[in-house]
Design an enzyme around this catalytic site. Sequence first.
Site: not given
Ligand code: ARG
Length: 467
Positions: A156, A277, A285, A290, A322, A325
């Site tokens: 605590h 600062s 700091n 942080e 997509q 990513k």
């Molecule tokens: N740029 C697409 C992705 O990252 C690749 C696959 C695209 N496939 C399609 N059938 N449009 O998922």
Amino acid sequence: MKKPWGGRFARRTDPEVERFSASIHFDCRLAGEDIEGSLAHVDALAAAGIITAGEAADISGGLEEIRAEIEAGKFEADHSYEDIHMYIENRLSEKIGETGGKLHTGRSRNDQVALDMHLYIKKELGAIDRLLDALQRTLCDLAAAHTGTLMPGYTHLQRAQPVRLAHHLLSYFWMFQRDRERLRGAYRRADIMPLGAGALAGSGFPLDRERVAARLGFTDLYENSIDAVSDRDYLLEFLSFASICMMHLSRIGEELVLWSSAEFGFMEMDDAHATGSSLMPQKKNPDIAELVRGKTGRVFGNLVGLLTTMKGLPLSYNRDMQEDKEGVFDTIDTLKPALSLTREMLRSARFNRAEMEEAVRDVSAMATDIADYLVTRGVPFRDSHHLVGQMVAYSREHGKSLDELTTDELCRFHPSLDAEKMEKLLDPFTSTESRTIRGGVSEAALKKQLAAAREAVLPTIGSPDPE
Ligand code: ARG
């Protein structure tokens, strides 16, 4: 640029659509993996007699040239290419002409992009594992150097019982140990090869998938082509691992912030990891600690983002995917420096032993030890707990600390207590040394723990980081 799928279309794509759907500005990171995967695919096409050896050599030569161009920075993420896969294929045809058009035989971007992500995440998991390994080793070294440094342990955020700095630091070692085990789970699921799945139903050409997997260093193959193109579990597992790991780092970050405050004074950050600062000249700091704490939020967000994207998606590939990513890339770019900087902050910090030991002499933190002692004199623990609670209240009332109570006063609580006995009980070393239990804070138990930690360090996975 001519769209590879342009055959059935009469009118050109709306430029806003191109901008909205393009992924090339972020999936250009996958260029190396895309070329690696294409080289393996070309080899399989030739082995199956679908293209000639000469054509395979031309395509491979062209791909190697493109790799060199990209590595030399001769590449611009032009969104009319949509993604890195179409860019590379297009560039190949520019270079070697018609034969370039044979590369995509028996393959879809759906299995291609899945392959690239599997290769990429495997590589990055290897790099992250090495950073975790280094951090664990630093924690062991610090523990070895601070076996004898006592400090208050907290619950605590109240001083609770004396511990050793080494013990406190090693608790993080075990968190990272579990992180590395989770990382291995994510790695196992990334180590499965999707290529050959085609768009979703399996390639129409008799490609030797085992051959491709062996060449690319995969242990396993997807058994189901629909699963192969639509699975993102391995990325979700990576993000889950990363979220838990960042949560651990955020707790260290928080402790470094607290410990380097004047209120604690337990450590001083090295100048290289602190900032000043713009207004207050005296300030030093702990911004990096942080930010490690703060950046945890975006990593959690990336996990929830991808979970949300995947939820309820019908099989198999959907363009939604997509979106897997950027969150993954951002997580990698956040976690890696968070790991290396946390290690550096710990390694270069100056721990203020005197301040910690001063704090640990706060005798109220030894109250449990008095209660435990009374248990050895036959008092049931619940009663001894109550008695010591009354002692604490009494001493507060009389403006004394526990070590200032006289034998007369102590006797009133229990006849076995006197000033001499109390002095011993209130020594933090008596407290730590009584905890010889496995996992406890005594010096002997700690040394065993440190040996166990060094023994438990896992061999790193993956190939060495080229960076
Ligand atoms: N740029 C697409 C992705 O990252 C690749 C696959 C695209 N496939 C399609 N059938 N449009 O998922």
